[in-house]
Design a protein around this motif. Structure first.
Motif, short mmCIF file in Angstrom:
data_model
loop_
_atom_site.label_atom_id
_atom_site.label_comp_id
_atom_site.label_asym_id
_atom_site.label_seq_id
_atom_site.Cartn_x
_atom_site.Cartn_y
_atom_site.Cartn_z
N THR A 78 58.26 -16.10 8.42
CA THR A 78 58.37 -15.26 9.62
C THR A 78 59.65 -14.45 9.55
N HIS A 79 59.53 -13.14 9.85
CA HIS A 79 60.70 -12.26 9.72
C HIS A 79 60.61 -11.10 10.70
N GLY A 80 61.71 -10.37 10.82
CA GLY A 80 61.74 -9.16 11.62
C GLY A 80 62.60 -9.28 12.87
N ALA A 81 62.79 -8.13 13.48
CA ALA A 81 63.60 -8.04 14.69
C ALA A 81 62.70 -7.66 15.86
N GLU A 82 63.05 -8.16 17.02
CA GLU A 82 62.30 -7.84 18.24
C GLU A 82 63.30 -7.72 19.38
N THR A 83 62.95 -6.89 20.34
CA THR A 83 63.80 -6.69 21.51
C THR A 83 63.00 -7.04 22.75
N TRP A 84 63.64 -7.84 23.59
CA TRP A 84 62.99 -8.37 24.78
C TRP A 84 63.61 -7.76 26.04
N VAL A 85 62.77 -7.60 27.04
CA VAL A 85 63.22 -7.20 28.37
C VAL A 85 62.67 -8.22 29.36
N MET A 86 63.26 -8.25 30.54
CA MET A 86 62.81 -9.16 31.58
C MET A 86 61.42 -8.75 32.03
N GLY A 87 60.55 -9.70 32.11
CA GLY A 87 59.20 -9.38 32.57
C GLY A 87 58.37 -10.64 32.64
N LEU A 88 57.15 -10.45 33.00
CA LEU A 88 56.23 -11.57 33.08
C LEU A 88 55.89 -12.05 31.68
N ASN A 89 55.67 -13.36 31.55
CA ASN A 89 55.25 -13.91 30.27
C ASN A 89 53.77 -13.57 30.09
N LYS A 90 53.49 -12.58 29.25
CA LYS A 90 52.14 -12.06 29.15
C LYS A 90 51.25 -12.88 28.23
N SER A 91 51.81 -13.81 27.49
CA SER A 91 50.99 -14.64 26.63
C SER A 91 51.62 -16.01 26.51
N GLU A 92 50.84 -16.95 26.03
CA GLU A 92 51.35 -18.31 25.83
C GLU A 92 52.50 -18.30 24.83
N GLU A 93 52.41 -17.46 23.79
CA GLU A 93 53.47 -17.37 22.79
C GLU A 93 54.77 -16.87 23.43
N ASN A 94 54.69 -15.84 24.27
CA ASN A 94 55.88 -15.33 24.95
C ASN A 94 56.47 -16.38 25.88
N LEU A 95 55.61 -17.14 26.55
CA LEU A 95 56.09 -18.19 27.45
C LEU A 95 56.85 -19.23 26.65
N GLU A 96 56.35 -19.61 25.48
CA GLU A 96 57.03 -20.60 24.65
C GLU A 96 58.39 -20.09 24.17
N VAL A 97 58.46 -18.81 23.79
CA VAL A 97 59.74 -18.22 23.37
C VAL A 97 60.72 -18.27 24.54
N SER A 98 60.24 -17.88 25.70
CA SER A 98 61.08 -17.87 26.90
C SER A 98 61.60 -19.27 27.22
N LYS A 99 60.74 -20.27 27.15
CA LYS A 99 61.15 -21.64 27.42
C LYS A 99 62.22 -22.08 26.42
N ARG A 100 62.01 -21.78 25.15
CA ARG A 100 62.96 -22.18 24.11
C ARG A 100 64.34 -21.53 24.34
N GLU A 101 64.34 -20.23 24.65
CA GLU A 101 65.61 -19.53 24.89
C GLU A 101 66.31 -20.05 26.14
N ASN A 102 65.52 -20.37 27.17
CA ASN A 102 66.10 -20.80 28.43
C ASN A 102 66.59 -22.25 28.42
N GLU A 103 66.21 -23.03 27.42
CA GLU A 103 66.63 -24.43 27.36
C GLU A 103 68.13 -24.59 27.24
N VAL A 104 68.83 -23.55 26.78
CA VAL A 104 70.29 -23.62 26.68
C VAL A 104 70.92 -23.89 28.05
N VAL A 105 70.21 -23.54 29.11
CA VAL A 105 70.72 -23.77 30.46
C VAL A 105 70.98 -25.26 30.69
N LEU A 106 70.29 -26.12 29.98
CA LEU A 106 70.47 -27.56 30.15
C LEU A 106 71.86 -28.02 29.71
#
Length: 194
Positions: A78-106
């Protein structure tokens, strides 16, 4: 390699580039040395400075916990760059990415208080806080598209502009983007990012 080290090096390099080429632009860093800054503090720094744009720099990973083997496994292709903006999680994959990134809050003390009871694994919380950013969504999407175009021009694989409920973008009061610069789980990209 550690994401925190690579992201800091890239942020400092980008900041220096902006300062040298755009003298009318003031760069404000949420950190300029190896310290942990809580997610809500990153937004507060930008808000207090009345920033026009918030750029959050990350390095991605395609690692996951393999339940059958009971250990971490990584997709090294898996490779490449992606840019994210705040928005609704439009897919299960996006939701999983969001959860993983947000876990740092713990890692933050009193994170329940700072984020109004936010649970990184709750889809409802992601939908609620994504509403905060709607006022700047168009500008954020435009900037994210520009960044992806530039990355593509410079040989980076374009994984596109995506939307998810990232806590780091949640409380900013300006157009905000999160750039995943590449995958540390891919040895070639790890070398490139270093």
């Amino acid at each position: 390699s550690k994401e925190k080290d690579i992201a800091l090096k890239i942020a400092l390099k980008l900041g220096k580039y902006i300062e040298e080429n755009f003298p009318n632009v003031k760069v404000i860093y949420t950190r300029d040395k190896d310290v942990f800054v809580e997610l809500h503090e990153r937004a507060a720094i930008a808000n207090n400075a009345k920033a026009d744009l918030f750029i959050c720099i990350h390095a991605n990973s395609a690692c996951y916990f393999d339940k059958k083997k009971k250990k971490e496994a990584c997709n090294k292709a898996t490779h490449g760059a992606e840019t994210w903006v705040m928005g609704l999680n439009k897919s299960e994959e996006n939701l999983e990415v969001s959860k993983r990134e947000n876990e740092v809050v713990l890692l933050e003390k009193d994170y329940n208080k700072q984020y109004d009871g936010f649970d990184p694994s709750s889809p409802e919380a992601n939908i609620i806080f994504s509403l905060y950013q709607n006022a700047f969504l168009d500008q954020s999407l435009k900037m994210a598209s520009y960044i992806q175009q530039e990355l593509s021009k410079n040989g980076r694989f374009n994984r596109g502009v995506k939307q998810a409920g990232f806590l780091v973008l949640y409380k900013t009061s300006m157009p905000s983007i999160l750039i995943e610069t590449g995958f540390l789980s891919n040895p070639d990209e790890e070398r490139y990012l270093n």
